[in-house]
Design an enzyme around this catalytic site. Structure first.
Site, PDB file in Angstrom:
ATOM      1  N   TYR A 101       0.853  -1.183   0.000  1.00  0.00           N
ATOM      2  CA  TYR A 101       0.000   0.000   0.000  1.00  0.00           C
ATOM      3  C   TYR A 101       0.891   1.236   0.000  1.00  0.00           C
ATOM      4  O   TYR A 101       1.803   1.365   0.842  1.00  0.00           O
ATOM      5  CB  TYR A 101      -0.903  -0.026   1.229  1.00  0.00           C
ATOM      6  CG  TYR A 101      -1.548   1.285   1.594  1.00  0.00           C
ATOM      7  CD1 TYR A 101      -2.364   1.962   0.695  1.00  0.00           C
ATOM      8  CD2 TYR A 101      -1.359   1.846   2.860  1.00  0.00           C
ATOM      9  CE1 TYR A 101      -2.961   3.158   1.033  1.00  0.00           C
ATOM     10  CE2 TYR A 101      -1.963   3.044   3.217  1.00  0.00           C
ATOM     11  CZ  TYR A 101      -2.757   3.702   2.298  1.00  0.00           C
ATOM     12  OH  TYR A 101      -3.343   4.891   2.635  1.00  0.00           O
ATOM     13  N   ASP A 105      -1.796  -5.227   9.687  1.00  0.00           N
ATOM     14  CA  ASP A 105      -2.855  -4.385   9.133  1.00  0.00           C
ATOM     15  C   ASP A 105      -3.906  -5.314   8.528  1.00  0.00           C
ATOM     16  O   ASP A 105      -3.690  -5.897   7.465  1.00  0.00           O
ATOM     17  CB  ASP A 105      -2.276  -3.456   8.072  1.00  0.00           C
ATOM     18  CG  ASP A 105      -3.301  -2.514   7.472  1.00  0.00           C
ATOM     19  OD1 ASP A 105      -4.519  -2.781   7.614  1.00  0.00           O
ATOM     20  OD2 ASP A 105      -2.903  -1.521   6.840  1.00  0.00           O
ATOM     21  N   ILE A 138      -7.084  -4.497   7.649  1.00  0.00           N
ATOM     22  CA  ILE A 138      -8.154  -3.572   7.302  1.00  0.00           C
ATOM     23  C   ILE A 138      -9.137  -4.150   6.278  1.00  0.00           C
ATOM     24  O   ILE A 138     -10.270  -3.670   6.167  1.00  0.00           O
ATOM     25  CB  ILE A 138      -7.549  -2.241   6.798  1.00  0.00           C
ATOM     26  CG1 ILE A 138      -8.571  -1.108   6.850  1.00  0.00           C
ATOM     27  CG2 ILE A 138      -6.964  -2.405   5.405  1.00  0.00           C
ATOM     28  CD1 ILE A 138      -7.973   0.263   6.636  1.00  0.00           C
ATOM     29  N   LYS A 196     -12.693   0.423   4.815  1.00  0.00           N
ATOM     30  CA  LYS A 196     -12.727  -0.461   3.646  1.00  0.00           C
ATOM     31  C   LYS A 196     -13.900  -1.433   3.697  1.00  0.00           C
ATOM     32  O   LYS A 196     -14.722  -1.482   2.781  1.00  0.00           O
ATOM     33  CB  LYS A 196     -11.405  -1.230   3.532  1.00  0.00           C
ATOM     34  CG  LYS A 196     -10.174  -0.354   3.608  1.00  0.00           C
ATOM     35  CD  LYS A 196     -10.153   0.742   2.555  1.00  0.00           C
ATOM     36  CE  LYS A 196      -8.866   1.553   2.646  1.00  0.00           C
ATOM     37  NZ  LYS A 196      -8.826   2.660   1.680  1.00  0.00           N
TER      38      LYS A 196
END
Length: 414
Positions: free
Chosen positions: A140, A222, A224, A257
């Site tokens: 990312y 992470d 998410i 998200k």
């Protein structure tokens, strides 16, 4: 009004004023956004396929938020800067059921204004300026802004190769660790992955944890996209691997998200490290979540039947959208890495480069932007080890616009 000379600012202020920390594709996105619908009738409108937002079930989320009870007057006042206790209790229950697989105490949970704020504060507390954090690539793009802009940290990429399906191994982690020219304090690992849309297996997570234990560094997971798995792969949270996280394993999640609510700015930290939680609490004043937002989200995640149906429908919607995008990419002659999760695909544009260089990738990205009015995320922003890959986000725009945009890009090379 004339801008003050940069000499009137601090060194860091002058640097921010002269050079945005945002990636060029994001700068271009906001510059074109005002004109985004002007060419709708002739098929030349700007289509941003570079923004990782999920609007597939936006109406469902909005309807549930509109159905919430009116907030009590307490939301107008100060509360715990890491989240009202009732909200953190609701999060503990929801996250246990939805993806963590076990319950954490409310005082092991902190909420801040978005996952980026959580990451910035966590790494502020874990690392000193100039120290290093390992980040596997493709990555990312925003991690560099989150960790380097104000914290002054240095990200060391852990590169993987396309001919090995971008597989991360303990050996590649060790190589990056040993090659770093400064102390490495932590590893930031994303699962499900952005930009590939892959899902790590339990065995892969265990390998990562064993390696980190051997080097005695922190691992921040992470997660998410934990609820955005639509393929056959099974998501396993780091919380489900061991009976306790311990002091060096931490989990980050957010509403941005899975619930398409990036504008509400609510990220979540889960940790058993009391010192880290205390440090984050000390920073939380500058990144607290609105009391009204917490009230709305608390009611939404406490509605078990609604959450159950929403998560099931989200998986169906993601799978349907992905399949349409995959069909459009095949028709356009654009290769891509098959995905199992998330809201994006990684397109393999190497065959369209004039030469295998980063300059050629930048020129290709610019050509697609200027001639097709389509904005992709260039691989260089994702720190991919070789030129020619680009991320395509398909859930932020109407699906017909996404498919049309893919056709435009295909026509460019047809």
């Amino acid at each position: 009004m004339q801008s003050p000379p940069q000499g009137a600012l601090s060194i860091r202020g002058a640097q921010l004023a002269s050079e945005s920390p945002m990636a060029p594709y994001i700068v271009e996105h906001f510059a074109r956004l005002e004109q985004s619908r002007t060419g709708a009738k002739d098929g030349s409108s700007y289509v941003p396929l570079c923004i990782a937002e999920n609007g597939l079930l936006k109406s469902r989320v909005m309807a549930r938020l509109h159905a919430c009870r009116l907030p009590p007057s307490r939301v107008l006042g100060y509360d715990s800067m890491v989240g009202a206790i009732s909200f953190r209790e609701a999060l503990a229950s929801f996250m246990e059921r939805a993806f963590l697989g076990r319950r954490f105490a409310p005082d092991q949970i902190a909420v801040l204004a978005g996952a980026g704020t959580v990451l910035e504060n966590v790494f502020y507390a874990l690392c000193d300026p100039g120290e290093a954090v390992l980040v596997p690539t493709p990555s990312y793009a925003g991690f560099w802004t989150d960790l380097e802009t104000r914290n002054g940290l240095h990200i060391v990429p852990v590169h993987s190769q396309s001919d090995d399906d971008f597989r991360l191994t303990a050996a590649s982690l060790e190589e990056a660790f040993l090659s770093a020219d400064r102390p490495v304090k932590a590893l930031l690992f994303t699962n499900p992955d952005n930009p590939r849309g892959s899902v790590a297996t339990r065995q892969e997570i265990e390998e990562i944890l064993r390696w980190a234990d051997g080097r005695q560094i922190h691992v921040v997971f992470d997660e998410i996209y934990a609820l955005s798995v639509f393929g056959e792969a099974h998501f396993t949270s780091a919380a489900a691997i061991r009976p306790a996280l311990g002091d060096r394993v931490h989990i980050v999640w957010a509403f941005s998200k899975d619930f398409g609510a990036s504008g509400l700015r609510c990220g979540v930290l889960v940790s058993e490290n009391e010192a880290l939680l205390a440090a984050v609490n000390g920073l939380a004043y500058w990144g607290a979540v609105s009391g009204h937002t917490q009230w709305l989200l608390e009611q939404m995640i406490a509605d078990d039947p609604w959450i159950e149906h929403y998560c099931a429908d989200l998986r169906l919607a993601l799978r349907s959208a992905y399949e349409s995008v995959a069909t459009a990419l095949d028709a356009a002659g654009i290769p891509f890495v098959p995905a199992q999760a998330g809201i994006f695909v990684l397109c393999d544009m190497r065959g369209f480069l004039t030469e295998p260089t980063w300059d050629a990738e930048a020129a290709l990205w610019r050509r697609i932007l200027e001639e097709c009015n389509v904005n992709l995320t260039p691989g260089s922003a994702c720190r991919i080890a070789e030129p020619g890959f680009m991320r395509l986000c398909y859930a932020a725009e109407p699906l017909d616009s996404v498919v049309t945009a893919i056709g435009r890009v295909g026509d460019l090379f047809g």
